[in-house]
Design a protein around this motif. Structure first.
Motif, PDB file in Angstrom:
ATOM      1  N   GLY A   1       0.793  -1.220   0.000  1.00 40.71           N
ATOM      2  CA  GLY A   1       0.000   0.000   0.000  1.00 40.71           C
ATOM      3  C   GLY A   1       0.826   1.272   0.000  1.00 40.71           C
ATOM      4  N   PRO A   2       0.481   2.226   0.867  1.00 41.27           N
ATOM      5  CA  PRO A   2       1.175   3.515   0.898  1.00 41.27           C
ATOM      6  C   PRO A   2       2.654   3.397   1.260  1.00 41.27           C
ATOM      7  N   ALA A   3       2.996   2.362   2.009  1.00 43.07           N
ATOM      8  CA  ALA A   3       4.410   2.177   2.372  1.00 43.07           C
ATOM      9  C   ALA A   3       5.254   1.877   1.135  1.00 43.07           C
ATOM     10  N   GLN A   4       4.684   1.165   0.165  1.00 44.68           N
ATOM     11  CA  GLN A   4       5.412   0.903  -1.079  1.00 44.68           C
ATOM     12  C   GLN A   4       5.644   2.192  -1.856  1.00 44.68           C
ATOM     13  N   ILE A   5       4.634   3.017  -1.915  1.00 43.70           N
ATOM     14  CA  ILE A   5       4.764   4.292  -2.629  1.00 43.70           C
ATOM     15  C   ILE A   5       5.818   5.165  -1.956  1.00 43.70           C
ATOM     16  N   GLN A   6       5.817   5.189  -0.625  1.00 41.45           N
ATOM     17  CA  GLN A   6       6.806   5.976   0.115  1.00 41.45           C
ATOM     18  C   GLN A   6       8.215   5.431  -0.112  1.00 41.45           C
ATOM     19  N   ALA A   7       8.363   4.105  -0.172  1.00 40.52           N
ATOM     20  CA  ALA A   7       9.678   3.497  -0.403  1.00 40.52           C
ATOM     21  C   ALA A   7      10.216   3.881  -1.776  1.00 40.52           C
ATOM     22  N   ILE A   8       9.363   3.844  -2.801  1.00 43.64           N
ATOM     23  CA  ILE A   8       9.800   4.217  -4.150  1.00 43.64           C
ATOM     24  C   ILE A   8      10.139   5.700  -4.204  1.00 43.64           C
ATOM     25  N   SER A   9       9.350   6.512  -3.556  1.00 42.40           N
ATOM     26  CA  SER A   9       9.607   7.954  -3.525  1.00 42.40           C
ATOM     27  C   SER A   9      10.941   8.253  -2.848  1.00 42.40           C
ATOM     28  N   ASN A  10      11.187   7.615  -1.716  1.00 45.16           N
ATOM     29  CA  ASN A  10      12.464   7.818  -1.019  1.00 45.16           C
ATOM     30  C   ASN A  10      13.635   7.332  -1.858  1.00 45.16           C
ATOM     31  N   THR A  11      13.459   6.202  -2.515  1.00 41.65           N
ATOM     32  CA  THR A  11      14.518   5.670  -3.370  1.00 41.65           C
ATOM     33  C   THR A  11      14.848   6.644  -4.488  1.00 41.65           C
ATOM     34  N   HIS A  12      13.836   7.193  -5.122  1.00 37.24           N
ATOM     35  CA  HIS A  12      14.055   8.127  -6.224  1.00 37.24           C
ATOM     36  C   HIS A  12      14.761   9.389  -5.738  1.00 37.24           C
ATOM     37  N   THR A  13      14.384   9.886  -4.578  1.00 39.83           N
ATOM     38  CA  THR A  13      15.025  11.070  -4.008  1.00 39.83           C
ATOM     39  C   THR A  13      16.498  10.806  -3.712  1.00 39.83           C
ATOM     40  N   ILE A  14      16.790   9.651  -3.140  1.00 44.55           N
ATOM     41  CA  ILE A  14      18.179   9.308  -2.819  1.00 44.55           C
ATOM     42  C   ILE A  14      18.992   9.133  -4.095  1.00 44.55           C
ATOM     43  N   PHE A  15      18.391   8.516  -5.110  1.00 48.17           N
ATOM     44  CA  PHE A  15      19.083   8.383  -6.398  1.00 48.17           C
ATOM     45  C   PHE A  15      19.472   9.759  -6.938  1.00 48.17           C
ATOM     46  N   LYS A  16      18.544  10.701  -6.891  1.00 47.13           N
ATOM     47  CA  LYS A  16      18.817  12.044  -7.419  1.00 47.13           C
ATOM     48  C   LYS A  16      19.980  12.697  -6.684  1.00 47.13           C
ATOM     49  N   SER A  17      20.019  12.600  -5.361  1.00 47.56           N
ATOM     50  CA  SER A  17      21.115  13.223  -4.611  1.00 47.56           C
ATOM     51  C   SER A  17      22.436  12.503  -4.872  1.00 47.56           C
ATOM     52  N   ALA A  18      22.408  11.178  -4.986  1.00 49.08           N
ATOM     53  CA  ALA A  18      23.632  10.430  -5.276  1.00 49.08           C
ATOM     54  C   ALA A  18      24.173  10.770  -6.663  1.00 49.08           C
ATOM     55  N   ILE A  19      23.285  10.905  -7.624  1.00 47.78           N
ATOM     56  CA  ILE A  19      23.715  11.242  -8.983  1.00 47.78           C
ATOM     57  C   ILE A  19      24.300  12.650  -9.033  1.00 47.78           C
ATOM     58  N   SER A  20      23.721  13.574  -8.300  1.00 45.74           N
ATOM     59  CA  SER A  20      24.272  14.934  -8.303  1.00 45.74           C
ATOM     60  C   SER A  20      25.673  14.954  -7.691  1.00 45.74           C
ATOM     61  N   ILE A  21      25.893  14.181  -6.635  1.00 48.09           N
ATOM     62  CA  ILE A  21      27.236  14.094  -6.044  1.00 48.09           C
ATOM     63  C   ILE A  21      28.197  13.440  -7.024  1.00 48.09           C
ATOM     64  N   ALA A  22      27.774  12.344  -7.634  1.00 49.15           N
ATOM     65  CA  ALA A  22      28.639  11.624  -8.575  1.00 49.15           C
ATOM     66  C   ALA A  22      28.981  12.479  -9.783  1.00 49.15           C
ATOM     67  N   ASN A  23      28.016  13.188 -10.329  1.00 46.89           N
ATOM     68  CA  ASN A  23      28.285  14.036 -11.496  1.00 46.89           C
ATOM     69  C   ASN A  23      29.223  15.185 -11.161  1.00 46.89           C
ATOM     70  N   ALA A  24      29.129  15.705  -9.962  1.00 46.62           N
ATOM     71  CA  ALA A  24      29.952  16.849  -9.583  1.00 46.62           C
ATOM     72  C   ALA A  24      31.383  16.465  -9.211  1.00 46.62           C
ATOM     73  N   HIS A  25      31.564  15.259  -8.649  1.00 51.31           N
ATOM     74  CA  HIS A  25      32.867  14.967  -8.049  1.00 51.31           C
ATOM     75  C   HIS A  25      33.570  13.719  -8.558  1.00 51.31           C
ATOM     76  N   LEU A  26      32.877  12.850  -9.253  1.00 47.68           N
ATOM     77  CA  LEU A  26      33.505  11.598  -9.674  1.00 47.68           C
ATOM     78  C   LEU A  26      33.684  11.557 -11.189  1.00 47.68           C
ATOM     79  N   ALA A  27      34.791  10.971 -11.588  1.00 52.52           N
ATOM     80  CA  ALA A  27      35.062  10.819 -13.023  1.00 52.52           C
ATOM     81  C   ALA A  27      34.079   9.816 -13.620  1.00 52.52           C
TER      82      ALA A  27
END
Length: 92
Positions: free
Chosen positions: A29-55
């Motif tokens: 139910g709603p917990a699944q939607i929240q898990a996917i939302s949190n995952t997507h948010t974390i992916f976005k922040s990880a990608i921004s760090i990787a794009n800025a600082h990693l080759a």
């Protein structure tokens, strides 16, 4: 002392992503939607760090991008965005 290192930050975020995807598998139910939302948010922040600082050849950045394209395709059912991100990564 390692939190200023972008590689460590990306690794920690990848661990959080795996945690939320495991939680998605057992949640309902709603917990699944929240898990996917949190995952997507974390992916976005990880990608921004990787794009800025990693080759582009950094293994953690490559793992993150490949894992994100898989997430977009399998969980969000968005293969076009996954293809676009994969293509941009290849051209960098």
């Amino acid at each position: 002392p390692y939190t200023n290192n972008p590689e460590v930050q990306v690794q920690l975020l990848l661990m959080q992503i795996r945690y939320w995807l495991k939680l998605y598998g057992i949640a309902r139910g709603p917990a699944q939607i929240q898990a996917i939302s949190n995952t997507h948010t974390i992916f976005k922040s990880a990608i921004s760090i990787a794009n800025a600082h990693l080759a582009i050849t950094n293994p953690f950045r490559l793992e993150l991008i490949l894992f994100y394209t898989l997430f977009l395709t399998d969980w969000l059912n968005n293969p076009y965005e996954a293809w676009t991100i994969g293509r941009q990564t290849h051209l960098d």
